[in-house]
Design a protein around this motif. Sequence first.
Motif, PDB file in Angstrom:
ATOM      1  N   SER A  48       0.814  -1.211   0.000  1.00  0.00           N
ATOM      2  CA  SER A  48       0.000   0.000   0.000  1.00  0.00           C
ATOM      3  C   SER A  48       0.850   1.264   0.000  1.00  0.00           C
ATOM      4  O   SER A  48       1.961   1.296   0.532  1.00  0.00           O
ATOM      5  CB  SER A  48      -0.921   0.023   1.220  1.00  0.00           C
ATOM      6  N   ARG A  49       0.300   2.309  -0.596  1.00  0.00           N
ATOM      7  CA  ARG A  49       0.931   3.625  -0.560  1.00  0.00           C
ATOM      8  C   ARG A  49       1.037   4.137   0.875  1.00  0.00           C
ATOM      9  O   ARG A  49       2.029   4.780   1.256  1.00  0.00           O
ATOM     10  CB  ARG A  49       0.099   4.604  -1.390  1.00  0.00           C
ATOM     11  N   GLU A  50       0.028   3.832   1.677  1.00  0.00           N
ATOM     12  CA  GLU A  50      -0.006   4.299   3.058  1.00  0.00           C
ATOM     13  C   GLU A  50       1.188   3.773   3.845  1.00  0.00           C
ATOM     14  O   GLU A  50       1.858   4.536   4.556  1.00  0.00           O
ATOM     15  CB  GLU A  50      -1.316   3.880   3.728  1.00  0.00           C
ATOM     16  N   MET A  51       1.472   2.478   3.699  1.00  0.00           N
ATOM     17  CA  MET A  51       2.587   1.912   4.451  1.00  0.00           C
ATOM     18  C   MET A  51       3.934   2.368   3.888  1.00  0.00           C
ATOM     19  O   MET A  51       4.896   2.556   4.646  1.00  0.00           O
ATOM     20  CB  MET A  51       2.518   0.382   4.487  1.00  0.00           C
ATOM     21  N   LEU A  52       4.019   2.574   2.586  1.00  0.00           N
ATOM     22  CA  LEU A  52       5.249   3.091   1.997  1.00  0.00           C
ATOM     23  C   LEU A  52       5.603   4.441   2.621  1.00  0.00           C
ATOM     24  O   LEU A  52       6.745   4.680   3.028  1.00  0.00           O
ATOM     25  CB  LEU A  52       5.094   3.228   0.481  1.00  0.00           C
ATOM     26  N   ASP A  53       4.619   5.324   2.715  1.00  0.00           N
ATOM     27  CA  ASP A  53       4.870   6.652   3.277  1.00  0.00           C
ATOM     28  C   ASP A  53       5.066   6.617   4.787  1.00  0.00           C
ATOM     29  O   ASP A  53       5.814   7.430   5.341  1.00  0.00           O
ATOM     30  CB  ASP A  53       3.709   7.587   2.929  1.00  0.00           C
ATOM     31  N   GLU A  54       4.382   5.678   5.443  1.00  0.00           N
ATOM     32  CA  GLU A  54       4.480   5.590   6.904  1.00  0.00           C
ATOM     33  C   GLU A  54       5.828   5.060   7.364  1.00  0.00           C
ATOM     34  O   GLU A  54       6.420   5.570   8.324  1.00  0.00           O
ATOM     35  CB  GLU A  54       3.363   4.685   7.440  1.00  0.00           C
ATOM     36  N   PRO A  69       7.136  13.634  -1.634  1.00  0.00           N
ATOM     37  CA  PRO A  69       6.944  12.234  -1.251  1.00  0.00           C
ATOM     38  C   PRO A  69       7.674  11.267  -2.181  1.00  0.00           C
ATOM     39  O   PRO A  69       8.027  11.625  -3.304  1.00  0.00           O
ATOM     40  CB  PRO A  69       5.430  12.050  -1.340  1.00  0.00           C
ATOM     41  N   ILE A  70       7.895  10.061  -1.701  1.00  0.00           N
ATOM     42  CA  ILE A  70       8.606   9.042  -2.464  1.00  0.00           C
ATOM     43  C   ILE A  70       7.947   8.839  -3.825  1.00  0.00           C
ATOM     44  O   ILE A  70       6.732   8.684  -3.926  1.00  0.00           O
ATOM     45  CB  ILE A  70       8.631   7.709  -1.683  1.00  0.00           C
ATOM     46  N   SER A  71       8.774   8.845  -4.878  1.00  0.00           N
ATOM     47  CA  SER A  71       8.255   8.718  -6.248  1.00  0.00           C
ATOM     48  C   SER A  71       8.170   7.273  -6.733  1.00  0.00           C
ATOM     49  O   SER A  71       7.775   7.042  -7.876  1.00  0.00           O
ATOM     50  CB  SER A  71       9.125   9.528  -7.214  1.00  0.00           C
ATOM     51  N   TRP A  72       8.570   6.306  -5.894  1.00  0.00           N
ATOM     52  CA  TRP A  72       8.410   4.913  -6.275  1.00  0.00           C
ATOM     53  C   TRP A  72       6.915   4.648  -6.447  1.00  0.00           C
ATOM     54  O   TRP A  72       6.114   4.948  -5.567  1.00  0.00           O
ATOM     55  CB  TRP A  72       8.983   3.988  -5.209  1.00  0.00           C
ATOM     56  N   GLU A  73       6.543   4.061  -7.567  1.00  0.00           N
ATOM     57  CA  GLU A  73       5.128   3.929  -7.922  1.00  0.00           C
ATOM     58  C   GLU A  73       4.530   2.627  -7.400  1.00  0.00           C
ATOM     59  O   GLU A  73       5.148   1.560  -7.484  1.00  0.00           O
ATOM     60  CB  GLU A  73       4.980   3.990  -9.442  1.00  0.00           C
ATOM     61  N   ASP A  80       0.433 -12.049  -9.222  1.00  0.00           N
ATOM     62  CA  ASP A  80      -0.616 -12.404  -8.275  1.00  0.00           C
ATOM     63  C   ASP A  80      -1.544 -11.201  -8.053  1.00  0.00           C
ATOM     64  O   ASP A  80      -1.349 -10.136  -8.619  1.00  0.00           O
ATOM     65  CB  ASP A  80       0.008 -12.846  -6.948  1.00  0.00           C
ATOM     66  N   ASP A  81      -2.538 -11.400  -7.202  1.00  0.00           N
ATOM     67  CA  ASP A  81      -3.428 -10.302  -6.855  1.00  0.00           C
ATOM     68  C   ASP A  81      -2.696  -9.285  -5.984  1.00  0.00           C
ATOM     69  O   ASP A  81      -1.688  -9.600  -5.345  1.00  0.00           O
ATOM     70  CB  ASP A  81      -4.654 -10.825  -6.099  1.00  0.00           C
ATOM     71  N   GLY A  82      -3.224  -8.066  -5.953  1.00  0.00           N
ATOM     72  CA  GLY A  82      -2.681  -7.057  -5.063  1.00  0.00           C
ATOM     73  C   GLY A  82      -1.778  -6.057  -5.755  1.00  0.00           C
ATOM     74  O   GLY A  82      -1.633  -6.060  -6.981  1.00  0.00           O
ATOM     75  N   THR A  83      -1.162  -5.208  -4.946  1.00  0.00           N
ATOM     76  CA  THR A  83      -0.274  -4.168  -5.453  1.00  0.00           C
ATOM     77  C   THR A  83       1.110  -4.303  -4.845  1.00  0.00           C
ATOM     78  O   THR A  83       1.281  -4.883  -3.762  1.00  0.00           O
ATOM     79  CB  THR A  83      -0.840  -2.767  -5.158  1.00  0.00           C
ATOM     80  N   VAL A  84       2.089  -3.748  -5.546  1.00  0.00           N
ATOM     81  CA  VAL A  84       3.489  -3.818  -5.157  1.00  0.00           C
ATOM     82  C   VAL A  84       4.112  -2.451  -5.442  1.00  0.00           C
ATOM     83  O   VAL A  84       3.455  -1.555  -5.941  1.00  0.00           O
ATOM     84  CB  VAL A  84       4.214  -4.937  -5.933  1.00  0.00           C
ATOM     85  N   VAL A  85       5.398  -2.304  -5.151  1.00  0.00           N
ATOM     86  CA  VAL A  85       6.061  -1.029  -5.419  1.00  0.00           C
ATOM     87  C   VAL A  85       7.209  -1.243  -6.391  1.00  0.00           C
ATOM     88  O   VAL A  85       7.907  -2.266  -6.344  1.00  0.00           O
ATOM     89  CB  VAL A  85       6.556  -0.363  -4.116  1.00  0.00           C
TER      90      VAL A  85
END
Length: 262
Positions: A48-54, A69-73, A80-85
């Motif tokens: 999640s973006r939230e945990m990346l920033d946290e 803020p971090i520019s890693w997308e 698989d399902d879900g999101t990654v960075v």
Amino acid sequence: MKTKIINLNSFLFISATIIFFTGLSCSQQKVGIDAKPPAGAELLFDGSREMLDEKWTYWEGPRFSAELPISWEIVEDPVDDGTVVSANDPAAEGGKYGTADIVTKNKYRDFRLHVEFLVSKPGGNSGVYLQNRYEIQILDGDSTKHGIGAVINETESPYHAYNGTGNWNAYDIKFRAARFENGERTEKALVTLYFNGKKVHVNVPVNQVWGGPNSGIDGGNDGGKGITDRPGGIKLQAEGHEVLYRNIWIKELNLEEPNTDF
């Protein structure tokens, strides 16, 4: 009455056997893709973006040239399902490591770490840094001491354990920080690594920080040999390549004995 006693004894024997074997399986630390954090571990990235920033920020080393803020997308998981960075930060285009590396806000000494990564294209390059000092290399196509799975410049690459581009891979690491007395290093850092569930390095002593001042903490101190006694974060390297990360967790330890085998 006798039959009941026999049945009770049998029940107690079977129960004890189940408890014994269950205890054995629970004591074993799971490694490899999709390994779940054990009790007491800290989840560092859940997609999640939230945990990346946290939990993360940029490492502001000598070559730092990005802006928060971090520019890693955050992107869709290609397997698989879900999101990654994605580590493909625009500031690192052309392989300029140190310009946009991200590091945990928390700092650590001894720990057990789990990181999953996917190299999207041939030649993909990144790296996992322990204490923002010691690199476990991610470099597709290289099976030397500078290649994937190597404790960089300290061990050969365990290339046989690599799942290849387009597939998820997992590093499971147990790390013991260097020890000091009166400001002098008396014991080198030690690391044990499982690569996709295969034990590939055991109690490797790490001699120095490699890559110069743009690489990590102490990299510019006496050519990387001037290791200091301070904790550091977990760092992920941006080198202008699409290397994806997910399921990152850490458990802090206190390893009194110089042994990281698990």
